[in-house]
Design a protein around this motif. Structure first.
Motif, PDB file in Angstrom:
ATOM      1  N   MET A 125       8.143  -0.391  -7.179  1.00  0.00           N
ATOM      2  CA  MET A 125       6.841   0.133  -6.771  1.00  0.00           C
ATOM      3  C   MET A 125       6.869   1.627  -7.076  1.00  0.00           C
ATOM      4  O   MET A 125       7.784   2.338  -6.632  1.00  0.00           O
ATOM      5  N   TYR A 126       5.884   2.102  -7.816  1.00  0.00           N
ATOM      6  CA  TYR A 126       5.794   3.512  -8.161  1.00  0.00           C
ATOM      7  C   TYR A 126       4.631   4.143  -7.394  1.00  0.00           C
ATOM      8  O   TYR A 126       3.507   3.619  -7.383  1.00  0.00           O
ATOM      9  N   LEU A 127       4.924   5.251  -6.761  1.00  0.00           N
ATOM     10  CA  LEU A 127       3.942   5.917  -5.909  1.00  0.00           C
ATOM     11  C   LEU A 127       3.733   7.350  -6.375  1.00  0.00           C
ATOM     12  O   LEU A 127       4.685   8.109  -6.559  1.00  0.00           O
ATOM     13  N   CYS A 128       2.469   7.697  -6.543  1.00  0.00           N
ATOM     14  CA  CYS A 128       2.092   9.066  -6.863  1.00  0.00           C
ATOM     15  C   CYS A 128       1.641   9.743  -5.570  1.00  0.00           C
ATOM     16  O   CYS A 128       1.052   9.092  -4.700  1.00  0.00           O
ATOM     17  N   SER A 144      -3.211   1.568 -12.364  1.00  0.00           N
ATOM     18  CA  SER A 144      -2.896   0.139 -12.371  1.00  0.00           C
ATOM     19  C   SER A 144      -2.174  -0.230 -11.082  1.00  0.00           C
ATOM     20  O   SER A 144      -1.195   0.422 -10.722  1.00  0.00           O
ATOM     21  N   ARG A 145      -2.646  -1.246 -10.400  1.00  0.00           N
ATOM     22  CA  ARG A 145      -1.952  -1.693  -9.188  1.00  0.00           C
ATOM     23  C   ARG A 145      -0.758  -2.594  -9.528  1.00  0.00           C
ATOM     24  O   ARG A 145       0.269  -2.551  -8.853  1.00  0.00           O
ATOM     25  N   TYR A 146      -0.940  -3.414 -10.569  1.00  0.00           N
ATOM     26  CA  TYR A 146       0.117  -4.348 -10.967  1.00  0.00           C
ATOM     27  C   TYR A 146       0.255  -4.345 -12.474  1.00  0.00           C
ATOM     28  O   TYR A 146      -0.756  -4.403 -13.186  1.00  0.00           O
ATOM     29  N   LEU A 147       1.506  -4.234 -12.938  1.00  0.00           N
ATOM     30  CA  LEU A 147       1.754  -4.311 -14.378  1.00  0.00           C
ATOM     31  C   LEU A 147       2.969  -5.197 -14.605  1.00  0.00           C
ATOM     32  O   LEU A 147       3.921  -5.158 -13.834  1.00  0.00           O
ATOM     33  N   VAL A 148       2.918  -5.950 -15.713  1.00  0.00           N
ATOM     34  CA  VAL A 148       4.078  -6.714 -16.153  1.00  0.00           C
ATOM     35  C   VAL A 148       4.342  -6.312 -17.594  1.00  0.00           C
ATOM     36  O   VAL A 148       3.450  -6.415 -18.448  1.00  0.00           O
ATOM     37  N   LYS A 149       5.539  -5.830 -17.856  1.00  0.00           N
ATOM     38  CA  LYS A 149       5.891  -5.366 -19.191  1.00  0.00           C
ATOM     39  C   LYS A 149       7.203  -6.021 -19.635  1.00  0.00           C
ATOM     40  O   LYS A 149       7.957  -6.563 -18.809  1.00  0.00           O
ATOM     41  N   ARG A 176       0.841  -1.211   0.000  1.00  0.00           N
ATOM     42  CA  ARG A 176       0.000   0.000   0.000  1.00  0.00           C
ATOM     43  C   ARG A 176       0.865   1.245   0.000  1.00  0.00           C
ATOM     44  O   ARG A 176       2.066   1.192   0.280  1.00  0.00           O
ATOM     45  N   GLY A 177       0.248   2.402  -0.300  1.00  0.00           N
ATOM     46  CA  GLY A 177       0.982   3.655  -0.227  1.00  0.00           C
ATOM     47  C   GLY A 177       1.128   4.127   1.203  1.00  0.00           C
ATOM     48  O   GLY A 177       0.327   3.772   2.067  1.00  0.00           O
ATOM     49  N   PRO A 178       2.139   4.946   1.499  1.00  0.00           N
ATOM     50  CA  PRO A 178       2.303   5.490   2.852  1.00  0.00           C
ATOM     51  C   PRO A 178       1.127   6.388   3.227  1.00  0.00           C
ATOM     52  O   PRO A 178       0.540   7.054   2.371  1.00  0.00           O
ATOM     53  N   VAL A 179       0.841   6.400   4.520  1.00  0.00           N
ATOM     54  CA  VAL A 179      -0.224   7.244   5.055  1.00  0.00           C
ATOM     55  C   VAL A 179       0.386   8.191   6.071  1.00  0.00           C
ATOM     56  O   VAL A 179       1.088   7.758   6.999  1.00  0.00           O
ATOM     57  N   PHE A 180       0.119   9.477   5.920  1.00  0.00           N
ATOM     58  CA  PHE A 180       0.668  10.493   6.807  1.00  0.00           C
ATOM     59  C   PHE A 180       0.124  10.318   8.224  1.00  0.00           C
ATOM     60  O   PHE A 180      -1.070  10.089   8.433  1.00  0.00           O
ATOM     61  N   LEU A 181       1.042  10.455   9.217  1.00  0.00           N
ATOM     62  CA  LEU A 181       0.638  10.351  10.620  1.00  0.00           C
ATOM     63  C   LEU A 181       0.799  11.678  11.344  1.00  0.00           C
ATOM     64  O   LEU A 181      -0.147  12.207  11.927  1.00  0.00           O
TER      65      LEU A 181
END
Lengths: 110, 117
Positions: free
Chosen positions: B88-91, B8-13, A42-47
């Motif tokens: 893991m890519y996070l926006c 997309s939560r999961y991608l395979v390329k 999961r993504g981080p959640v601010f605390l």
């Protein structure tokens, strides 16, 4: 380069005890420090966020301190519960740039 | 509630493929960020954008580009994916406090786990 270090990769404690996580910064002086919780996949959640002119901040069972002399922030979870098990990330902000530590994996055993 | 949605939560390329990672926010907020997260390396900033059509390089922009044609959407593009871009890519967006000002803390999406074979 500016660096945030979370000394412990993993911390294991018993339910009900206080968990204390450490975050140290080097080569810069962040204007504020933030703590995030991240669950697996999961993504981080601010605390919490604490400014350099604040010594301590609390939110429910959470407490954060900011010691500019030691260049350190401590993050405490009191009366810990198994549901508190997660990775906790520290991040420091200076001139708009946010630098993250690698995180500490906390496991609270019942 | 703030909502940051990664398409997309999961991608395979495959190596050499072009990859688009999409991020949409519902906060009408200016600042949007792309991070990658790898074991032992933590979160590292790839690019960020502080307004439509504006972009700034982060710490590790090589091999990536971004697009922000609309305020609510920030796309990360891998022109030719390579195996070292498996991650893991996070926006994220900057949260706006009750005063309407940026409060510094980030609000993240759920992440997109990319595997490049």
């Amino acid at each position: 380069s500016q660096k945030i270090e979370q000394n412990s990769e993993a911390l294991n404690i018993q339910e009900g005890k206080t968990a204390t996580l450490t975050c140290n910064y080097t080569n810069y002086s962040p204007a504020y420090l933030q703590w995030y919780r991240q669950d697996p996949g999961r993504g981080p959640v601010f605390l919490l966020l604490i400014r350099e002119n604040e010594k301590e901040k609390r939110k429910e069972r959470l407490k954060v301190t900011f010691d500019t002399t030691l260049k350190q922030s401590l993050f405490h979870i009191t009366a810990s519960q198994p549901a508190d098990s997660a990775t906790y990330l520290c991040a420091g902000t200076s001139y708009g740039k946010l630098t993250f530590g690698q995180g500490t994996i906390l496991t609270v055993h019942p | 509630d703030v909502k940051v949605t990664q398409s997309s939560r999961y991608l395979v390329k495959r190596t050499g493929e072009k990859v688009f990672l999409e991020c949409v926010q519902d906060m009408d907020h200016e600042n949007m960020f792309w991070y990658r997260q790898d074991p032992g390396l933590g979160l590292r900033l790839i690019y960020f954008s502080y307004d439509v059509k504006m972009k700034e390089k982060g710490d590790i922009p090589e091999g990536y580009s971004v697009s922000r044609e609309k305020k609510e959407r920030f796309s990360l593009i891998l022109e030719s994916a390579s195996t070292n871009q498996t991650s893991m890519y996070l926006c994220a967006i900057n949260n706006r406090g009750t005063s309407g000002r940026n409060t510094g803390e980030l609000f993240f999406g759920e992440g997109s786990r990319l595997t490049v074979l």
